[in-house]
Design a protein around this motif. Structure first.
Motif, short mmCIF file in Angstrom:
data_model
loop_
_atom_site.label_atom_id
_atom_site.label_comp_id
_atom_site.label_asym_id
_atom_site.label_seq_id
_atom_site.Cartn_x
_atom_site.Cartn_y
_atom_site.Cartn_z
N ASP A 213 0.86 -1.19 0.00
CA ASP A 213 0.00 0.00 0.00
C ASP A 213 0.89 1.24 0.00
O ASP A 213 1.63 1.49 0.95
CB ASP A 213 -0.92 0.00 1.23
CG ASP A 213 -1.98 1.08 1.18
OD1 ASP A 213 -1.78 2.08 0.46
OD2 ASP A 213 -3.01 0.92 1.85
N ALA A 214 0.81 2.03 -1.06
CA ALA A 214 1.66 3.22 -1.18
C ALA A 214 1.30 4.29 -0.18
O ALA A 214 2.07 5.23 0.05
CB ALA A 214 1.57 3.78 -2.60
N ASN A 215 0.13 4.19 0.45
CA ASN A 215 -0.33 5.21 1.40
C ASN A 215 0.11 4.93 2.83
O ASN A 215 -0.16 5.71 3.73
CB ASN A 215 -1.86 5.33 1.35
CG ASN A 215 -2.36 5.81 0.01
OD1 ASN A 215 -1.79 6.74 -0.56
ND2 ASN A 215 -3.41 5.18 -0.50
N ILE A 216 0.78 3.81 3.03
CA ILE A 216 1.23 3.44 4.37
C ILE A 216 2.74 3.64 4.48
O ILE A 216 3.50 3.27 3.58
CB ILE A 216 0.89 1.97 4.70
CG1 ILE A 216 -0.63 1.80 4.79
CG2 ILE A 216 1.55 1.53 6.00
CD1 ILE A 216 -1.06 0.38 5.06
N SER B 208 0.99 5.07 9.49
CA SER B 208 2.35 4.60 9.70
C SER B 208 2.36 3.30 10.49
O SER B 208 1.54 3.10 11.40
CB SER B 208 3.16 5.67 10.45
OG SER B 208 4.48 5.24 10.68
N GLU B 209 3.25 2.38 10.11
CA GLU B 209 3.46 1.19 10.95
C GLU B 209 4.18 1.59 12.22
O GLU B 209 4.99 2.54 12.19
CB GLU B 209 4.32 0.17 10.19
CG GLU B 209 3.58 -0.66 9.19
CD GLU B 209 4.43 -1.83 8.67
OE1 GLU B 209 3.87 -2.90 8.45
OE2 GLU B 209 5.66 -1.66 8.48
N PRO B 210 3.89 0.92 13.32
CA PRO B 210 3.00 -0.23 13.50
C PRO B 210 1.56 0.15 13.83
O PRO B 210 0.72 -0.72 14.03
CB PRO B 210 3.65 -0.96 14.68
CG PRO B 210 4.19 0.16 15.52
CD PRO B 210 4.68 1.21 14.53
N PHE B 211 1.26 1.44 13.91
CA PHE B 211 -0.06 1.89 14.37
C PHE B 211 -1.19 1.45 13.46
O PHE B 211 -2.29 1.13 13.91
CB PHE B 211 -0.05 3.41 14.53
CG PHE B 211 1.08 3.91 15.37
CD1 PHE B 211 1.03 3.79 16.76
CD2 PHE B 211 2.21 4.46 14.79
CE1 PHE B 211 2.09 4.21 17.54
CE2 PHE B 211 3.27 4.89 15.56
CZ PHE B 211 3.21 4.76 16.94
N CYS B 212 -0.90 1.40 12.15
CA CYS B 212 -1.95 1.02 11.20
C CYS B 212 -2.35 -0.44 11.32
O CYS B 212 -3.34 -0.87 10.73
CB CYS B 212 -1.50 1.33 9.78
SG CYS B 212 -0.02 0.43 9.25
#
Length: 231
Positions: A100-103, A208-212
């Motif tokens: 996913d380019a949005n992450i 943003s990882e890891p929150f997503c």
């Protein structure tokens, strides 16, 4: 790499490969040209007939040769072109092939040459940026150095073996959501201090990882901000 003579010989065997009547007689030399590390992929083949032995200074053992000055001048452009190709190969940067380019992932999946892939840490990830915000700028290079070493030291082969043997264990952390919630609050409040609205700040953290990875976290952060800052 093994076919190239191993890592030690890979750089030393760059250069001209001189063939006399299709027989290799001299290899791995630039005949005095000074070239750098990024040229280690460059190999230039030169075929000469035995009628040019005198011009090339080939001795009776057929193991030494000297490029005539006029020919050397003609070869300089060929060498330069080869160096440009070798350098581009060494400095080639892959492109991101994330799901996913949005992450903003912690690890970027990069497509290199020949449809091969490699992974590199995303230093633009929110977590890394947040760490640097709390560390004096003079020490940022040490953070980058540490991340680079982690990135280069991934035990890929052992991970693959363990995965094939189905012996990889992912630690369970029941408090993972609570940890991310506390970190999320810190990051949201920091984003709001830089002018983002409550909604923008939460959205910023949640991409943003890891929150997503925790969809329920968005609602928890929204409730916290509403109770603390109002609508």
């Amino acid at each position: 790499m093994k076919n190239a003579g191993g890592a030690e010989n890979f750089r030393s065997l760059q250069g001209f490969y001189i063939y006399r009547n299709k027989r290799l007689i001299i290899w791995g030399t630039w005949f005095g040209m000074r070239l750098g590390e990024l040229t280690k992929n460059a190999r230039i083949r030169v075929d000469i007939p035995n009628s040019l032995d005198d011009i090339w200074g080939i001795d009776i053992t057929k193991r030494t040769a000297t490029i005539p000055k006029n020919i050397l001048n003609q070869l300089r452009k060929t060498v330069k072109d080869a160096m440009d190709i070798a350098t581009r190969k060494q400095t080639h940067r892959g492109r991101k092939e994330n799901v996913d380019a949005n992450i903003s992932y912690i690890w970027n999946r990069m497509q290199g040459r020949n449809n091969n892939f490699y992974y590199e840490l995303n230093k633009d990830n929110l977590l890394f940026k947040n760490v640097k915000d709390y560390i004096p700028a003079d020490y940022h290079s040490y953070i980058d150095l540490m991340l680079d070493e982690i990135q280069l030291s991934i035990p890929i082969q052992q991970i693959y073996i363990d995965r094939c043997n189905e012996v990889i264990e992912i630690p369970e952390r029941d408090d993972r959501l609570d940890d991310l919630y506390q970190q999320g609050i810190t990051l949201v409040e920091a984003a709001m201090k830089f002018g983002k609205s409550k909604e923008e700040a939460i959205e910023y953290v949640m991409t943003s990882e890891p929150f997503c990875t925790k969809s329920e976290l968005k609602g928890m952060l929204n409730t916290y901000c509403t109770e603390k800052y109002g609508k």
